[in-house]
Enzyme design. Structure first.
Site, PDB file in Angstrom:
ATOM      1  N   HIS B 119       0.876  -1.168   0.000  1.00 18.52           N
ATOM      2  CA  HIS B 119       0.000   0.000   0.000  1.00 18.52           C
ATOM      3  C   HIS B 119       0.918   1.224   0.000  1.00 18.52           C
ATOM      4  O   HIS B 119       2.016   1.167   0.557  1.00 18.52           O
ATOM      5  CB  HIS B 119      -0.826  -0.052   1.283  1.00 18.52           C
ATOM      6  N   ASP B 196       3.447  -4.565   7.925  1.00 23.83           N
ATOM      7  CA  ASP B 196       2.242  -3.735   7.838  1.00 23.83           C
ATOM      8  C   ASP B 196       1.034  -4.655   8.038  1.00 23.83           C
ATOM      9  O   ASP B 196       0.699  -5.453   7.171  1.00 23.83           O
ATOM     10  CB  ASP B 196       2.207  -3.057   6.464  1.00 23.83           C
ATOM     11  N   GLN B 199      -4.105  -4.856   6.987  1.00 20.83           N
ATOM     12  CA  GLN B 199      -5.115  -5.753   6.417  1.00 20.83           C
ATOM     13  C   GLN B 199      -5.130  -7.128   7.074  1.00 20.83           C
ATOM     14  O   GLN B 199      -5.962  -7.959   6.725  1.00 20.83           O
ATOM     15  CB  GLN B 199      -4.882  -5.928   4.908  1.00 20.83           C
ATOM     16  N   LYS B 222      -9.901  -0.276  10.693  1.00 24.42           N
ATOM     17  CA  LYS B 222     -10.113  -1.480   9.878  1.00 24.42           C
ATOM     18  C   LYS B 222     -10.377  -2.685  10.779  1.00 24.42           C
ATOM     19  O   LYS B 222     -10.482  -3.817  10.326  1.00 24.42           O
ATOM     20  CB  LYS B 222      -8.882  -1.747   9.000  1.00 24.42           C
ATOM     21  N   CYS B 361      -4.703   2.568  -3.711  1.00 24.43           N
ATOM     22  CA  CYS B 361      -3.452   3.042  -3.096  1.00 24.43           C
ATOM     23  C   CYS B 361      -2.334   2.031  -3.270  1.00 24.43           C
ATOM     24  O   CYS B 361      -1.512   1.840  -2.369  1.00 24.43           O
ATOM     25  CB  CYS B 361      -3.626   3.360  -1.615  1.00 24.43           C
TER      26      CYS B 361
END
Ligand SMILES: Cc1ncc(COP(=O)(O)O)c(C=O)c1O
Lengths: 147, 406
Positions: B119, B196, B199, B222, B361
């Site tokens: 991302h 990261d 997600q 999220k 993104c």
């Protein structure tokens, strides 16, 4: 807003038309326009001589709305003067912003009036104006080049 | 059929154009369960004051709520409290790392490795820091299937690599990255490993004692929590050696006219009045997730994910990206032949089906896959097979609207 008002025959047919999609020979202005929210890009190409748009076309991929809008725009400005093209772009952007609502005035925009209701769909306004904003950049450049 | 998880989400009970809302954009942000909304409301109605600043009972309650939230996040991650830094979102966490760790540890000629799946939030900060110090940014490329091959890891993560930053789950393809292999290789060459988890956090149990990474970042929004609260976790010794990112109130030890000293962890990285209401909401979201359990979440989501993939794969004129092989969560990326993703999303919206369209993104990934844009349907624990049916039904109409026969 109802889909019938957006995906009209005028828009779907223009969106698939290849009539004005080519690289203009000996172009005097080649201007790139980007819609940052989706990454769509168009390259608007004009050949201007003595203040007249002798040829105009565009390249690039995008959604039905941006493609149809650019195609109809080229139809309108080809063979017209740079001044007229500037006037039409102001009229179109005025229509989208809801500043020009008089049908008599908007008649000049011919098929481009099909985008009148797009202002009810804020997410798609940028698609409809991409070609026209790029045209305004090109017009400014054309005027600078001759002054 | 009423679903006992979905009914806990007030927003999902609404109708749009007389049709039930089908929310398939949880990869962008999830909705919040009643328990989270209640916790935030309770904080502002009962406990709100400026945390760490009021020497009165109410101020102490606000501090306790905020620090209690930190403890909740720490136990969620199996980490120490001092290693949990609250930020606004994953983007801020990653920028904190790039500017604080990156600017002070990277120098000309060093190498930083990211994957092509990143991302923009886990790409641009590293790209900019590399520009600033003259380091080289190297990419782990995937095949057309979106999978990073083992050879790529071996070949790219070599001596001279100081940092490897990689997404746990692709926000476009939903694929889980081979984190174990990447982290092991990173440590073998002496690099720091950043994960990261924006997600992955909503779908997979994160345990920092098992993940073998040095830093991780995620966003509360999220993860069923409010907007505006995020987390950076880092190994204590690394965080301690880093300079502050933002400076100002609350992050100091003592201040004189010409210099200042820093508060210990985690305050060193929390300048200014913090989003205590958001932290309280995040703690409530974590308790809510734990009340369901990741095992149940994975089971439910895997069922809906498989069904989503299979239903779309059956449809003519639909291209799916990535691969059905391997472990997935959340997102499925696709296109409808001859129709731009933005038009797809507008047409689905008329049936109250929300999907995202665009570059998500992740422009370098889309370019790598030969795409300009695509549609993404992404699921969370509240989605059901009925949502997938609604998507599939609506998708069948898309090409007709644009004047195609079928
Ligand atoms: C993989 C990944 N990383 C980072 C982010 C950034 O999250 P935020 O916008 O909440 O900072 C996102 C959000 O879309 C993401 O999907």
């Amino acid at each position: 807003m109802e889909l019938e008002q957006i995906y009209t025959q005028i828009i779907t047919e223009n969106s698939r038309s290849k009539e004005h999609k080519y690289a203009v020979k000996d172009a005097t202005q080649v201007v790139e326009g980007v819609n940052p929210s989706c990454g769509d890009e168009i390259s608007l190409q004009l050949r201007v001589k003595d203040g007249m748009i002798e040829d105009a076309a565009f390249l690039g991929d995008g959604c039905a709305i941006s493609q149809a809008s650019a195609n109809i725009m080229i139809d309108l400005i080809k063979g017209k003067s740079v001044k007229e093209a500037e006037h039409l772009s102001n009229l179109f952007l005025g229509m989208i912003k809801g500043e020009v609502t008089d049908d008599g005035q908007l008649d000049e925009l011919e098929d481009a009036q099909a985008f009148k209701d797009i202002s009810h769909m804020p997410a798609r306004v940028k698609c409809a104006v991409l070609g026209w904003h790029t045209l305004q950049d090109a017009v400014t450049k054309a005027e600078k080049a001759t002054s | 059929m009423t679903d006992t998880i979905k009914t806990q989400f007030p927003l999902l009970q609404q109708k749009q154009n007389g049709k039930p809302l089908v929310y398939l954009d949880s990869g962008a942000t999830t909705q919040r369960p009643q328990a989270v909304l209640d916790a935030v409301k309770h904080f502002y109605e009962q406990d709100n004051a400026n945390p760490h600043r009021g020497a009165y009972e109410l101020g102490e309650r606000a501090t306790a709520a905020y620090e209690g939230a930190r403890a909740q996040v720490a136990s969620f991650l199996n980490a120490q409290k001092e290693e949990v830094i609250f930020t606004r979102n994953a983007t801020e966490s990653l920028n904190l790392l790039a500017y604080s760790w990156g600017l002070h540890n990277l120098k000309a000629g060093d190498k930083v490795v990211v994957s092509i799946l990143e991302h923009h939030s886990n790409l641009i900060p590293w790209q900019q820091v590399c520009h600033a110090v003259g380091a080289e940014l190297i990419f782990l490329y995937t095949g057309q299937d979106g999978v990073i091959p083992d050879e790529e890891i071996e070949k790219k993560i070599t001596k001279g690599v100081k940092l490897v930053a990689c997404t746990h789950v692709s926000n476009v393809l939903g694929l889980v990255s081979p984190v174990e292999k990447i982290a092991a290789r990173a440590h073998e060459v002496g690099a720091v490993m950043v994960l990261d988890c924006a997600q992955s956090a909503p779908h997979l149990k994160l345990d920092v004692q098992k993940l073998n990474v040095d830093f991780l970042a995620f966003s509360g929004h999220k993860l069923y929590a409010p907007l505006g609260i995020g987390v950076l976790w880092g190994r204590r010794e690394l965080l301690e050696a880093m300079p502050p990112f933002l400076t100002g109130g609350d992050m100091i030890d003592s201040v004189r006219e010409q210099d200042a000293t820093w508060a210990p962890l985690p305050q060193k990285f929390e300048a200014g009045t913090q989003n205590a209401g958001g932290a309280v909401g995040l703690a409530a979201a974590i308790r809510w997730i734990q009340s369901i359990g990741y095992e149940t979440i994975e089971k439910r989501e895997n069922d809906v994910y498989r069904y989503l993939w299979d239903e779309l794969a059956k449809m003519p004129h639909i291209t799916l990206y990535g691969t059905p092989e391997g472990q997935h969560c959340g997102a499925v990326a696709f296109n409808v032949e001859g129709v731009h993703p933005h038009d797809v999303s507008t047409i689905l919206d008329a049936d109250a089906v929300c999907v995202r369209a665009g570059h998500h993104c992740a422009q370098p990934l889309l370019t790598h896959l030969g795409l300009r844009a695509c549609c993404r349907a992404s699921i969370a624990v509240y989605n059901t097979r009925e949502d997938v049916d609604a998507l599939a039904n609506s998708l069948q109409k898309v090409r007709k609207w644009l004047g195609y026969g079928t």
